[in-house]
Design a protein around this motif. Sequence first.
Motif, short mmCIF file in Angstrom:
data_model
loop_
_atom_site.label_atom_id
_atom_site.label_comp_id
_atom_site.label_asym_id
_atom_site.label_seq_id
_atom_site.Cartn_x
_atom_site.Cartn_y
_atom_site.Cartn_z
N CYS A 258 0.81 -1.22 0.00
CA CYS A 258 0.00 0.00 0.00
C CYS A 258 0.84 1.26 0.00
CB CYS A 258 -0.92 0.00 1.22
SG CYS A 258 -0.04 0.23 2.79
N ARG A 259 2.00 1.21 0.62
CA ARG A 259 2.89 2.36 0.79
C ARG A 259 2.19 3.52 1.51
NH1 ARG A 259 7.80 2.90 -3.45
NH2 ARG A 259 8.20 0.68 -3.72
N CYS B 248 -1.34 -1.67 5.22
CA CYS B 248 -1.51 -3.08 4.85
C CYS B 248 -0.63 -4.04 5.66
CB CYS B 248 -1.26 -3.28 3.37
SG CYS B 248 0.47 -3.14 2.91
N CYS C 116 5.03 -4.13 4.33
CA CYS C 116 6.45 -3.73 4.33
C CYS C 116 7.13 -4.16 5.62
CB CYS C 116 6.60 -2.24 4.10
SG CYS C 116 5.81 -1.20 5.34
N CYS D 14 7.27 2.15 4.94
CA CYS D 14 6.75 2.86 3.77
C CYS D 14 6.41 4.32 4.08
CB CYS D 14 5.55 2.13 3.17
SG CYS D 14 4.16 1.96 4.31
S1 FES Z 1 3.48 -1.06 2.41
FE1 FES Z 1 1.53 -1.25 3.38
S2 FES Z 1 2.05 -0.80 5.41
FE2 FES Z 1 3.92 -0.39 4.41
#
Ligand code: FES
Lengths: 233, 257
Positions: B58-59, B63, B66, B84
């Motif tokens: 999701c960055r 989610c 990462c 992220c």
């Molecule tokens: S990529 Fe989703 S929480 Fe960091």
Amino acid sequence: MILFFSIALKTYCMNKLLQFSSITGKVIMALAGVFLVTFLGVHLGINLLLLSDDGGRSFSVAAEFMSSNPLIRIFEIVLFAGFLVHIVLGLVVSRQNRASRPVGYVVANRTETSFLSKYMLHSGIVVLIFLALHFSDYYFVKIGLVAPPEGIGPHDFYAMTLHLFSSTWYALFYMFCFVLLGIHLNHAIQSAFQTMGWNHTRYMGAVKVAGTIYSIAISLGFMVIPLYFILFR
Amino acid sequence: MNYTLKIWRQKSAKERGEMVSYQVSGISAEISFFEMLDILNQQLIAEGGDPVAFDHDCREGICGTCSLYINGRPHGPVRGVTTCQLHMRSFSDGEVIHIEPWRSKAFPVVRDLVVDRSALDLIIQAGGYVSVNSGGIPDANTIPVPKHHADTAFDAAACIGCGACVAACPNAAAMLFVSAKVSHLSLLPQGKAEAVKRVQKMVARMDELGFGNCSNTYACEVECPKLISVTNIARMNREFLSAKLFSEKEKIVRDSI
Ligand code: FES
Ligand code: HEM
Ligand code: SF4
């Protein structure tokens, strides 16, 4: 036949023993630990009698009471069991913990958290070494396994103490052990509360402060005695 | 800004890995950590090398995909954020940045910085659910939930299952994660019915998977990007103990995977 049964029983017990859950193990360990914590207070109370200026009379009376009262004799067995359970579980738990990260990090962890809490095993092992020494100095002498120093009776704990603390090295090592015990306790007391599930925002702060005060008191209390003997005798 | 990156490279689960040094230059302080890694990977691809594998989705910090252990800290130096959400302004110009995968027996390395965190899913499968369909959104106040419970459950439900707690723990214990899930469900009426079984099953599964024992160092709480509190662990210990001591019919001995 008997052999077969005893082996079967043993494996069963071992499996059962090794199968208790992580939380159960920690709770048993915490209960044993809390028991040891209260014992330390009693022990310190008696030891402080060494400081009274009566040539060891009140200390000897207390020591005699502790080693002859039948109730306390039973308690002694419970105490040994408590130590055994705590130490064995401490070693088992620490071994499992090490095994749960077989490949470590290149950069050591820099999380800003209680630093000494990661060294419970280390401080515990120093306390264990101290316990071994303490047993051979007093308990084994009392039960006749080890000969007392020359000219001292096997029940004359006051004279034994004077004799031991007449060595500055012994006194220094004794104090070192109690610094580490203090470090162990400082984390241990609030940790036991958390393990038992008694963490509440309303009182956990007070528990932490009280635990630290208690561990400093225990640590300093025991250290005052050799200091007194070095400085004033 | 310029950085020296020291990154764990490992081709596959079976091969040995090592730290490899890379240089990145002309990096804007305002870009994110992952954009910086993207730049590095473009650079590596242009040179004909292998890009660094790392998990992300999701960055935006929701989610839990990462990871990364950056300079000795899961999710890097800033408290309460995921990797992220980390920006290069949190690092000084010329800094050496060490990037490692999360380490735990239960999280084997798949490749480079990617680890397999399905152990956390297996714990959820052991009991982190409500077995019956609890229906649509009920009318307000048809199911009474004390405000305090709703708030506490909501805080616990913020756990994104990233595993930073395991990565930070000196014992690689998963207690913060499991306790967040246990608390989140058992505080609410729909989850309460199965609370006694749930806590026993999830803890048994956690132990089977090779996570360590909690020694209350509280490193997990410090590194958790969602600031999950260790009071959840105390709640789980409490629930677990009372389940073992006082429940009559629902005692769970280990079930296997
Ligand atoms: S990529 Fe989703 S929480 Fe960091
Ligand atoms: C008088 C002596 C001792 C006292 C009063 C004491 C007390 C305690 C207490 C109360 C705890 C916290 C338990 C918990 O949170 O679950 C603890 C933890 C611990 N103790 Fe001791 N202890 C003593 C001696 C020892 C010894 C001799 C060892 C030797 C191995 C030891 C090893 C440990 C370890 C490893 C832990 C941490 C366990 C963990 O949290 O994972 N202790 N101690
Ligand atoms: S408790 Fe925090 S650190 Fe652990 S998995 Fe959940 S969000 Fe990540």
